[in-house]
Design an enzyme around this catalytic site. Structure first.
Site, PDB file in Angstrom:
ATOM      1  CD  GLU A 119       1.317 -13.530   2.892  1.00 46.87           C
ATOM      2  OE1 GLU A 119       1.313 -12.395   3.429  1.00 46.87           O
ATOM      3  OE2 GLU A 119       0.768 -13.767   1.784  1.00 46.87           O
ATOM      4  CG  HIS A 120      -2.104 -11.792   6.594  1.00 53.26           C
ATOM      5  ND1 HIS A 120      -2.534 -10.505   6.819  1.00 53.26           N
ATOM      6  CD2 HIS A 120      -2.135 -11.954   5.252  1.00 53.26           C
ATOM      7  CE1 HIS A 120      -2.835  -9.921   5.663  1.00 53.26           C
ATOM      8  NE2 HIS A 120      -2.610 -10.788   4.700  1.00 53.26           N
TER       9      HIS A 120
ATOM     10  CG  HIS B 234      -3.969 -14.630   1.976  1.00 54.82           C
ATOM     11  ND1 HIS B 234      -5.120 -13.894   2.013  1.00 54.82           N
ATOM     12  CD2 HIS B 234      -2.960 -13.722   1.994  1.00 54.82           C
ATOM     13  CE1 HIS B 234      -4.836 -12.605   2.052  1.00 54.82           C
ATOM     14  NE2 HIS B 234      -3.535 -12.471   2.038  1.00 54.82           N
TER      15      HIS B 234
ATOM     16  CD  GLU C  14      -4.220  -9.022   1.704  1.00 52.46           C
ATOM     17  OE1 GLU C  14      -4.255  -9.608   2.812  1.00 52.46           O
ATOM     18  OE2 GLU C  14      -3.332  -9.226   0.850  1.00 52.46           O
TER      19      GLU C  14
END
Lengths: 465, 465
Positions: free
Chosen positions: B83-84, B80, B160
């Protein structure tokens, strides 16, 4: 013809060839029912919506008793309550029948209550459109609203409101409307408060139904694989079968116009204390009405300022500083009022910093305006996203409804782009100056310290930059 | 040809004419890069996605030091995090350049990390597809992952996660996976835990990038207004320009297959106490893998049991009793495990009653099966909703990716419907019996009393009905 087409209420028939080869038609029946369609070439599905121009802002509060008349109970929450109840059965269809009708064809069907309208809609394959027209017509004209169902549904709606009240961004949003609009009818929550839903009576909802769901109130819009004349015939048959008087002549109800209710700001700061990980923050002020001539400039401003990953708010608050995951601006508009808000979720300890950065960015926009490059980018973003959105029949169905109910004109995509073309950096800066001169309100949900917003002092008083 | 088409990894070219006039093609380049397209007649936009078959389940935990090698830090959360970071810049494009590229054309662009894959995608008008192909290729091959950006983005990801942790249904969902799957790698949260995100190092993420983003890992899928040969040429040019070795020959990485990691249930009941208005409840058990031959029967079961307003759960819990606003069942599936869950939001005092009703309904389905009428309705619902979903290029783009990465076959809509046709009420009942015989786990978030689930005693032990 690609242009803005006025939709006067005295023209029974209208036909517009719109960009991309779609055909927009409108028929006003003698009874006042309005039917608008947009036939999209090559579409294999359609979305149909039944609209009435009544929303939460139109609900009456309690009316006190007079010597001549008894007290009347409040109708707060009755629009949303009624929306639920129309799914609960008619003389010929039970609630299960209605659910089965749409489930059995894999269609999407639902309803939306807003502050200024209520809409019942379905998206189905082309062959299922006649069914959707019939079932929604039955719900709209012939709902029983039985007392037993009414009480069961009260529980369902209270659960819906409980779910929303556990969502920090929902709560911040509702309270932002109150903070900016105060006691203006648009400041009330769309779905009703739990107290209003507990108190509203079946008779109040029934009265709301009788008064607002008449032929002259009804607007039907459809887009996608739809033949206008067939749809009109189907609607007339369905509404006549339901016992509606389609012979008597009635004027369609006039459009919503700026009622001009004055806005008195509710509060500079509204804080809802919650022991959350994150604070949900909205900073903003009053905005612009749905028919304001500066709408195109407002779209550009929104795009440049808070509309995407390249926007100023995103770059300043997320990319440079890592203070938020979600950050954007928004500008909802209604017939006689609007709002302008900047939204972010951040660590509770930083809400003051984030609010100050937002206001700083707004003043920077007011002082220095936007660059030609930003204007070009906004134009590209708005035209591209509009083109992508208009591929869906649901977007077109909604656009027709708003054109008929609120705007009184159908604005073709090409014409909307021409209006965007005319926006200059100075228009946007002028708008930013206007917004920046208005008194700021803040809505925040979370573990917020008492003096979190002290640094904003003068902005909360509306001192111009 | 309308059929299920196997996608063997030794065939460099494949071409399938699918239902509705679309054309599916696949090319495997010598380097191992796979490109699949579905050209949709009349489309004016396209969605393109770049996939790697690595997700949160594939992250390594800390590796302890041995005499021969130093300790390695945990990579939990690195999928994750990465991905950012791929949006944060390459030698030729800054983070702002990447954002501007998509914003300036009004496209949607984003990425999704899941438990078994990561996908970077964009939906744009046809003329902007080459741009989207180039920019995502650059992100995927050439991201810098600078240390400064890494630290800033750590803050964004923590925000997030904080946002998700304030959402009761998100929390109930994450904890449900843990409750059912225990220490199985699929039980871990997709986005990483806050602790994992605080601890993961830039080097761990960098290593994850090097090991999993190679030509033989990459699957590119596109649907809508797309010309296969043009796309292949564009991809080759973009990847070559990025410095990727497209000449050396490599086998595409084998598909995910049932790794067969054994499941040990984590807990019968997981409760997260929160002072909320509503309780978020999930009751369920283990389910079926993505390639299970009973998938079609499972779709029918899901439709009848908890798939729409006419479903049994909706009718029993919302319509008859008004206990919940939202109530449905779901059945996520992965290469070697799956889950079956029943979800509702309700008053905290009633979570026990709702959980018991859910289990009762499940046992009723196992005992009495479904009617022919329910089977027909499910068939209509599944075929109708699939047809509506396949109007969007994003749905088709995703379907191609999952076909290539997980299923190893492309199942055309007509073939999927034929498989549904073969499902009998007995198949569904057999499946319900299997599910009902498994030990139930409960995940609940809210103000839950200690003995709320005492009434479920034996179901939590997995006693068959």
């Amino acid at each position: 013809m690609n242009n803005a087409v006025p939709l006067p209420l005295n023209l029974p028939e209208l036909r517009v060839e719109a960009s991309g080869g779609s055909l927009v038609r409108r028929t006003i029946l003698p009874s006042g029912v309005r039917i608008l369609t947009e036939k999209m070439p090559g579409a294999q599905s359609a979305t149909v919506g039944y609209w009435v121009a009544v929303g939460s802002r139109d609900e009456l509060g309690s009316v006190l008793a007079t010597p001549a008349a008894p007290a009347l109970p409040s109708r707060y929450g009755s629009t949303h309550f009624l929306e639920h109840l129309l799914f609960k059965g008619t003389p010929t269809r039970s609630a299960l029948d209605i659910a089965v009708a749409f489930d059995a064809v894999g269609g999407e069907h639902n309803a939306a209550t807003s502050k200024e309208y209520t809409c019942y809609y379905a998206k189905v394959r082309d062959k299922d459109l006649p069914m959707a027209v019939d079932v929604i017509a039955d719900m709209l004209t012939s709902s029983l609203i039985e007392r037993g169902e009414f009480e069961t549904e009260r529980g369902v709606i209270l659960e819906e409101l409980a779910e929303a009240s556990d969502d920090p961004s929902d709560v911040a949003g509702e309270r932002f409307f109150e903070a900016v609009l105060g006691d203006h009818p648009l400041g009330r929550p769309v779905g009703g408060s739990p107290d209003a839903i507990r108190e509203v009576t079946r008779d109040a909802v029934w009265q709301h139904y009788l008064e607002n769901y008449r032929p002259q109130d009804l607007v039907i819009t459809a887009a996608g694989a739809v033949e206008h004349d067939e749809l009109v015939a189907r609607v007339v048959t369905a509404l006549t079968a339901a016992g509606w008087d389609m012979e008597s002549v009635a004027e369609p109800v006039a459009r919503r116009e700026s009622a001009g209710v004055e806005i008195h700001r509710g509060a500079p700061v509204v804080v809802v204390q919650r022991p959350n990980e994150q604070a949900s923050l909205i900073v903003g002020t009053s905005g612009f009405t749905a028919n304001d001539e500066r709408r195109s400039a407002l779209s550009v401003l929104g795009s440049v300022f808070g509309g995407g990953m390249s926007s100023r708010l995103f770059q300043e608050i997320r990319e440079k500083r890592g203070l938020a995951y979600s950050v954007y601006s928004f500008a909802p508009s209604y017939s006689d009022a609007g709002l302008f808000g900047m939204n972010a979720g951040c660590t509770p300890a930083r809400v003051g910093d984030v609010a100050e950065l937002m206001v700083e960015q707004l003043h920077l926009l007011a002082d220095d305006g936007i660059t030609d490059e930003e204007l070009r980018r906004a134009h590209g973003q708005l035209s591209g996203s509009a083109a992508l959105a208009l591929e869906d029949s649901d977007t077109r169905m909604s656009r027709l409804g708003r054109a008929e109910i609120t705007q009184g004109e159908f604005v073709d995509l090409d014409e909307a782009l021409r209006r965007l073309d005319r926006v200059t950096p100075l228009d946007v800066q002028g708008l930013a100056r206007d917004i920046a001169s208005r008194p700021i309100s803040i809505s925040a949900v979370g573990a917020i310290s008492e003096n979190a917003f002290d640094g904003l002092g003068s902005a909360l008083e509306g001192v111009a930059s």
